[in-house]
Design an enzyme around this catalytic site. Structure first.
Site, PDB file in Angstrom:
ATOM      1  CB  SER A 120      -0.860   0.044   1.271  1.00  0.00           C
ATOM      2  OG  SER A 120      -1.676  -1.067   1.350  1.00  0.00           O
ATOM      3  CG  HIS A 141      -2.272  -0.581  -4.049  1.00  0.00           C
ATOM      4  ND1 HIS A 141      -2.630   0.708  -3.740  1.00  0.00           N
ATOM      5  CD2 HIS A 141      -2.549  -1.323  -2.954  1.00  0.00           C
ATOM      6  CE1 HIS A 141      -3.082   0.739  -2.505  1.00  0.00           C
ATOM      7  NE2 HIS A 141      -3.054  -0.470  -2.010  1.00  0.00           N
ATOM      8  CD  GLU A 153      -2.801   3.799  -6.121  1.00  0.00           C
ATOM      9  OE1 GLU A 153      -2.416   4.962  -6.149  1.00  0.00           O
ATOM     10  OE2 GLU A 153      -2.820   3.133  -5.077  1.00  0.00           O
ATOM     11  CG  ASN A 191      -3.412   3.681   0.980  1.00  0.00           C
ATOM     12  OD1 ASN A 191      -4.475   3.783   1.595  1.00  0.00           O
ATOM     13  ND2 ASN A 191      -3.054   2.565   0.378  1.00  0.00           N
TER      14      ASN A 191
HETATM   15  P1  NAD Z   1      -3.346  -9.409   6.540  1.00  0.00           P
HETATM   16  O1  NAD Z   1      -2.760  -9.136   7.882  1.00  0.00           O
HETATM   17  O2  NAD Z   1      -4.808  -9.735   6.436  1.00  0.00           O
HETATM   18  O3  NAD Z   1      -2.570 -10.616   5.800  1.00  0.00           O
HETATM   19  C1  NAD Z   1      -1.177 -10.703   5.702  1.00  0.00           C
HETATM   20  C2  NAD Z   1      -0.838 -12.190   5.500  1.00  0.00           C
HETATM   21  O4  NAD Z   1       0.545 -12.295   5.165  1.00  0.00           O
HETATM   22  C3  NAD Z   1      -1.066 -13.034   6.767  1.00  0.00           C
HETATM   23  O5  NAD Z   1      -1.915 -14.135   6.461  1.00  0.00           O
HETATM   24  C4  NAD Z   1       0.340 -13.480   7.137  1.00  0.00           C
HETATM   25  O6  NAD Z   1       0.381 -14.773   7.735  1.00  0.00           O
HETATM   26  C5  NAD Z   1       1.024 -13.480   5.778  1.00  0.00           C
HETATM   27  N1  NAD Z   1       2.484 -13.451   5.832  1.00  0.00           N
HETATM   28  C6  NAD Z   1       3.282 -12.695   6.629  1.00  0.00           C
HETATM   29  N2  NAD Z   1       4.575 -12.985   6.376  1.00  0.00           N
HETATM   30  C7  NAD Z   1       4.592 -13.934   5.400  1.00  0.00           C
HETATM   31  C8  NAD Z   1       5.619 -14.631   4.720  1.00  0.00           C
HETATM   32  N3  NAD Z   1       6.899 -14.434   5.026  1.00  0.00           N
HETATM   33  N4  NAD Z   1       5.268 -15.539   3.787  1.00  0.00           N
HETATM   34  C9  NAD Z   1       3.966 -15.770   3.477  1.00  0.00           C
HETATM   35  N5  NAD Z   1       2.944 -15.112   4.083  1.00  0.00           N
HETATM   36  C10 NAD Z   1       3.258 -14.211   5.032  1.00  0.00           C
HETATM   37  O7  NAD Z   1      -2.985  -8.136   5.647  1.00  0.00           O
HETATM   38  P2  NAD Z   1      -3.706  -7.612   4.309  1.00  0.00           P
HETATM   39  O8  NAD Z   1      -4.713  -6.597   4.688  1.00  0.00           O
HETATM   40  O9  NAD Z   1      -4.087  -8.790   3.481  1.00  0.00           O
HETATM   41  O10 NAD Z   1      -2.503  -6.824   3.620  1.00  0.00           O
HETATM   42  C11 NAD Z   1      -1.541  -7.495   2.812  1.00  0.00           C
HETATM   43  C12 NAD Z   1      -0.856  -6.479   1.911  1.00  0.00           C
HETATM   44  O11 NAD Z   1      -1.851  -5.840   1.083  1.00  0.00           O
HETATM   45  C13 NAD Z   1      -0.120  -5.365   2.651  1.00  0.00           C
HETATM   46  O12 NAD Z   1       1.015  -4.996   1.913  1.00  0.00           O
HETATM   47  C14 NAD Z   1      -1.147  -4.233   2.635  1.00  0.00           C
HETATM   48  O13 NAD Z   1      -0.578  -2.954   2.742  1.00  0.00           O
HETATM   49  C15 NAD Z   1      -1.767  -4.440   1.265  1.00  0.00           C
HETATM   50  N6  NAD Z   1      -3.111  -3.864   1.080  1.00  0.00           N
HETATM   51  C16 NAD Z   1      -4.020  -3.912   2.105  1.00  0.00           C
HETATM   52  C17 NAD Z   1      -5.281  -3.350   1.912  1.00  0.00           C
HETATM   53  C18 NAD Z   1      -6.321  -3.386   3.003  1.00  0.00           C
HETATM   54  O14 NAD Z   1      -7.327  -2.676   2.914  1.00  0.00           O
HETATM   55  N7  NAD Z   1      -6.152  -4.192   4.039  1.00  0.00           N
HETATM   56  C19 NAD Z   1      -5.614  -2.777   0.681  1.00  0.00           C
HETATM   57  C20 NAD Z   1      -4.668  -2.778  -0.357  1.00  0.00           C
HETATM   58  C21 NAD Z   1      -3.414  -3.320  -0.139  1.00  0.00           C
END
Ligand code: NAD
Length: 292
Positions: A120, A141, A153, A191
């Site tokens: 993000s 993104h 994005e 963001n």
């Molecule tokens: P989340 O906490 O729901 O999920 C993250 C996952 O990554 C977890 O299941 C965790 O176990 C896993 N993980 C951590 N380290 C790991 C590794 N070494 N190998 C494999 N898996 C691993 O988080 P999320 O909301 O899904 O966010 C994930 C990404 O997407 C982040 O970069 C976030 O910024 C981005 N993002 C989030 C949103 C949102 O609204 N939440 C929107 C767009 C982008």
């Protein structure tokens, strides 16, 4: 449809599962990776539930859902991604974790496979530099919830080549998404604008200007936002919100991006929003109740 056949996704949280959902329905094979089998089991159950909801709305058929689900292969091993054409990283929003994921990924995927990150906020150029192929690396993104949100994005790093950009735009278009191109600056477009607004809402709560309910009602009915900023923060994940504010604060070296101490406190408590059942609202018993 793009020329990609098989796509790996690293991280099966809210975003990784949503990306797997749309990519499998889009006709691609998906290898979904996370650290623990329990995470993968949760992700598959969520994907099935959300796809069946789409069947209920008449958006897809049950046989399309069954075919899509059969295209998703879960694995806790990165070696399962050996034959993917593209790997999309959607792990926790933490630069050290993402760099480690890419260093490990490069040992397993084919030399000509593309790499993308769903970060993000973190610099695409810096993440690309932790790989052996910065020219084949790009920011892709997706928005949350991925099946419903139209936007992707696309962010090119300094070294990203034209073929990689075309691969990314073809993939997003094949998934029926609309593209916004962003330059590689902290938190990109969405963001850079959204997160300071959410952080300001948390300051408004911190300073006692309004209650959780008053702030969310004010912004829903006063600014016509579909969700209040605190409700939205819980939906995104407060750990992700804090990480993005830290990237903005450090990356742009401007105090106007200082993360609100109340946001820090909620993250320290492990109250990360919906994903842990508690954040600015408590989701544990029926209708969400404000926690302050
Ligand atoms: P989340 O906490 O729901 O999920 C993250 C996952 O990554 C977890 O299941 C965790 O176990 C896993 N993980 C951590 N380290 C790991 C590794 N070494 N190998 C494999 N898996 C691993 O988080 P999320 O909301 O899904 O966010 C994930 C990404 O997407 C982040 O970069 C976030 O910024 C981005 N993002 C989030 C949103 C949102 O609204 N939440 C929107 C767009 C982008």
């Amino acid at each position: 449809m793009s020329t990609l056949k098989s796509i790996g996704i690293v991280g099966a949280g809210q975003m990784g599962s949503g990306i797997a959902h749309v990519i499998a329905l889009g006709g691609y094979d998906v290898i979904l990776n996370d650290l623990e089998q329990s995470r993968l089991d949760q992700a598959l159950a969520l994907i099935e539930k959300n796809m069946m909801r789409q069947v209920g709305k008449g958006a897809v058929t049950e046989s399309e859902v069954n075919a899509a689900l059969s295209r998703i292969t879960p694995s806790t091993e990165l070696s399962a991604l050996a034959n993917v054409d593209l790997a999309i990283e959607a792990a926790t929003e933490n630069e050290a974790i993402k760099r480690q994921v890419f260093e490990n990924l490069c040992k397993h995927v084919a030399p000509n496979a593309y790499l993308a990150t769903n970060t993000s906020s973190i610099s695409i150029t810096r993440l690309a530099a932790s790989t052996d192929r910065p020219e084949k690396f790009i920011g892709l993104h997706f928005m949350n919830p991925v099946p419903l949100m139209k936007l992707v994005e696309i962010i090119r790093g300094l070294a990203t080549d034209q073929a990689t950009y075309e691969m990314a735009t073809n993939l997003a278009t094949s998934l029926d998404k609309t593209i916004a191109n962003s330059e590689d600056f902290p938190a990109f477009i969405v963001n850079r604008i959204l997160m300071p607004m959410i952080n300001e809402a948390i300051y408004t709560l911190y300073e006692g200007v309004g209650t959780v309910e008053a702030i969310d009602t004010a912004m829903k009915l006063g600014a016509n936002h579909p969700m209040g900023p605190l409700e939205l923060a819980d939906f995104i994940g407060l750990d992700t919100c804090l990480s993005i504010m830290q990237v903005l604060y450090e990356g742009l070296a401007d105090t106007k991006y200082r993360p609100c101490p109340l946001l820090v406190k909620y993250v320290e408590a492990g109250w990360l929003g919906r994903k842990t059942q508690r954040g600015f609202y408590d989701y544990r018993n029926g209708a969400p109740k404000p926690t302050r």
